[in-house]
Design a protein around this motif. Structure first.
Motif, mmCIF file in Angstrom:
data_model
loop_
_atom_site.group_PDB
_atom_site.id
_atom_site.type_symbol
_atom_site.label_atom_id
_atom_site.label_comp_id
_atom_site.label_asym_id
_atom_site.label_seq_id
_atom_site.Cartn_x
_atom_site.Cartn_y
_atom_site.Cartn_z
ATOM 1 N N THR A 1 1.136 -1.078 -0.109
ATOM 2 C CA THR A 1 -0.032 -0.044 0.126
ATOM 3 C C THR A 1 0.783 0.923 -0.317
ATOM 4 N N LEU A 2 2.377 0.973 0.393
ATOM 5 C CA LEU A 2 2.750 2.065 0.558
ATOM 6 C C LEU A 2 3.374 2.770 -0.905
ATOM 7 N N GLY A 3 2.967 4.492 -1.386
ATOM 8 C CA GLY A 3 3.104 5.300 -1.998
ATOM 9 C C GLY A 3 3.017 6.430 -1.540
ATOM 10 N N VAL A 4 4.031 6.982 -3.351
ATOM 11 C CA VAL A 4 4.797 8.383 -3.079
ATOM 12 C C VAL A 4 3.513 9.644 -4.024
ATOM 13 N N PHE A 5 3.089 10.260 -3.404
ATOM 14 C CA PHE A 5 2.835 11.071 -4.288
ATOM 15 C C PHE A 5 3.132 12.779 -4.519
ATOM 16 N N TYR A 6 2.977 13.057 -5.307
ATOM 17 C CA TYR A 6 3.423 14.484 -5.880
ATOM 18 C C TYR A 6 2.777 15.668 -5.843
ATOM 19 N N SER A 7 2.452 16.482 -5.954
ATOM 20 C CA SER A 7 1.563 17.886 -7.394
ATOM 21 C C SER A 7 2.263 18.776 -8.048
ATOM 22 N N SER A 8 3.485 19.057 -8.029
ATOM 23 C CA SER A 8 4.864 19.211 -8.758
ATOM 24 C C SER A 8 5.272 19.025 -9.422
ATOM 25 N N GLY A 9 5.366 19.349 -10.520
ATOM 26 C CA GLY A 9 6.364 18.905 -11.099
ATOM 27 C C GLY A 9 7.932 18.644 -11.445
ATOM 28 N N GLU A 10 7.805 19.931 -10.765
ATOM 29 C CA GLU A 10 9.614 20.137 -10.497
ATOM 30 C C GLU A 10 9.755 19.099 -9.519
ATOM 31 N N ASP A 11 9.103 18.025 -8.377
ATOM 32 C CA ASP A 11 9.577 17.353 -7.200
ATOM 33 C C ASP A 11 9.633 15.863 -8.418
ATOM 34 N N GLU A 12 8.633 15.507 -9.702
ATOM 35 C CA GLU A 12 8.791 14.490 -10.146
ATOM 36 C C GLU A 12 10.387 13.020 -10.136
ATOM 37 N N PRO A 13 11.306 14.581 -11.040
ATOM 38 C CA PRO A 13 12.700 13.928 -11.062
ATOM 39 C C PRO A 13 13.377 13.351 -9.570
ATOM 40 N N ILE B 1 26.908 -10.994 -6.521
ATOM 41 C CA ILE B 1 26.549 -12.266 -6.853
ATOM 42 C C ILE B 1 25.618 -13.062 -6.534
ATOM 43 N N GLY B 2 24.254 -13.241 -6.777
ATOM 44 C CA GLY B 2 24.310 -14.229 -6.241
ATOM 45 C C GLY B 2 23.259 -14.088 -4.975
ATOM 46 N N LYS B 3 23.254 -12.611 -5.265
ATOM 47 C CA LYS B 3 22.049 -12.335 -3.966
ATOM 48 C C LYS B 3 20.562 -12.435 -4.213
ATOM 49 N N PRO B 4 19.761 -12.956 -3.730
ATOM 50 C CA PRO B 4 18.264 -12.872 -4.189
ATOM 51 C C PRO B 4 18.226 -11.014 -4.574
ATOM 52 N N VAL B 5 17.376 -10.505 -5.380
ATOM 53 C CA VAL B 5 16.710 -9.428 -5.503
ATOM 54 C C VAL B 5 15.149 -9.056 -5.136
ATOM 55 N N ARG B 6 15.355 -7.851 -4.231
ATOM 56 C CA ARG B 6 14.080 -7.895 -4.210
ATOM 57 C C ARG B 6 13.161 -7.060 -4.383
ATOM 58 N N LYS B 7 12.073 -6.914 -5.055
ATOM 59 C CA LYS B 7 10.874 -6.607 -5.107
ATOM 60 C C LYS B 7 10.219 -5.265 -4.592
ATOM 61 N N CYS B 8 10.309 -4.235 -4.946
ATOM 62 C CA CYS B 8 10.150 -2.608 -4.770
ATOM 63 C C CYS B 8 8.690 -2.894 -5.141
ATOM 64 N N PHE B 9 7.574 -2.691 -4.098
ATOM 65 C CA PHE B 9 6.199 -2.091 -4.006
ATOM 66 C C PHE B 9 5.789 -1.438 -3.949
ATOM 67 N N ALA B 10 6.921 0.107 -3.478
ATOM 68 C CA ALA B 10 6.050 1.264 -3.292
ATOM 69 C C ALA B 10 5.094 1.405 -4.970
ATOM 70 N N LYS B 11 4.704 2.568 -5.173
ATOM 71 C CA LYS B 11 3.965 3.368 -6.169
ATOM 72 C C LYS B 11 4.138 4.479 -5.833
ATOM 73 N N VAL B 12 4.259 5.468 -7.441
ATOM 74 C CA VAL B 12 4.947 6.838 -7.378
ATOM 75 C C VAL B 12 3.894 7.054 -8.496
ATOM 76 N N GLY B 13 2.954 8.220 -8.301
ATOM 77 C CA GLY B 13 2.411 8.949 -9.412
ATOM 78 C C GLY B 13 2.283 10.368 -9.457
ATOM 79 N N ARG B 14 1.550 11.177 -9.775
ATOM 80 C CA ARG B 14 1.286 12.655 -9.866
ATOM 81 C C ARG B 14 -0.272 12.093 -9.417
ATOM 82 N N LEU B 15 -0.453 13.531 -8.279
ATOM 83 C CA LEU B 15 -2.148 13.583 -7.941
ATOM 84 C C LEU B 15 -2.765 14.023 -8.409
#
Length: 176
Positions: free
Chosen positions: A85-97, A127-141
């Motif tokens: 359920t983790l998410g980061v939402f921005y309202s300003s285009g300058e925050d997107e990068p 090398i040889g380490k398992p890769v974790r999946k990032c579930f965080a969502k990001v998008g424009r508010l």
């Protein structure tokens, strides 16, 4: 005074409100719900629309606190590799990068580095380490709707309620 806003979802938003409310440079924190479009995660890159997701609105002075610091605190409290359920939402285009760069860093932890032009990867520690999946969502508010006043700072009004996070210990451990 110039301020900016960022929106975080995930975990218990009442706890998030308490965590961010007393940080230096934070001028206001509200809980409510967000409506965001073109939201993607690093597990599902297909753009989606989110409606009525519980979130906190953090208003901050960018001269006193940095957006990356706020995201660091969020990702130290909530696990981006487990909390869907983790998410980061921005309202300003300058925050997107800055938001995209920070989340890209989180998503690529544990992955093999890019190989150089000479096709050499020297002493690769991954090398040889398992890769974790990032579930965080990001998008424009698109829209934020604040919760009623009775819901704002609910944990301060009801100190008898147990929280998953020891807020007192967390606040004393944060150094600025």
């Amino acid at each position: 005074m110039y301020t900016k806003k960022i929106y975080f979802s995930g975990g218990n938003v009442r706890e998030l409100q308490e965590i961010f409310a007393d940080l230096p440079g934070v001028t206001g924190v509200l809980i409510g719900s967000v409506y965001a479009k073109n939201v993607h995660s690093y597990v599902n890159p297909e753009p989606q629309t989110l409606e009525n997701v519980a979130a906190v609105e953090i208003e901050f002075n960018p001269k006193r606190t940095d957006l990356s610091m706020l995201m660091d605190i969020l990702f130290n409290v909530l696990n981006p590799y487990a909390d869907k359920t983790l998410g980061v939402f921005y309202s300003s285009g300058e925050d997107e990068p800055q938001v995209e760069l920070h989340l890209n860093f989180i998503a690529n932890r544990g992955r093999e580095p890019v190989v150089s032009k000479a096709c050499l990867t020297i002493n690769d520690p991954n090398i040889g380490k398992p890769v974790r999946k990032c579930f965080a969502k990001v998008g424009r508010l698109v829209n934020f709707t604040a919760a009623p006043e009775a819901e704002q700072f609910f944990l301060r009004k009801h100190p008898e309620i147990k929280t998953d996070i020891d807020l007192t210990k967390l606040k004393t451990s944060l150094r600025f």
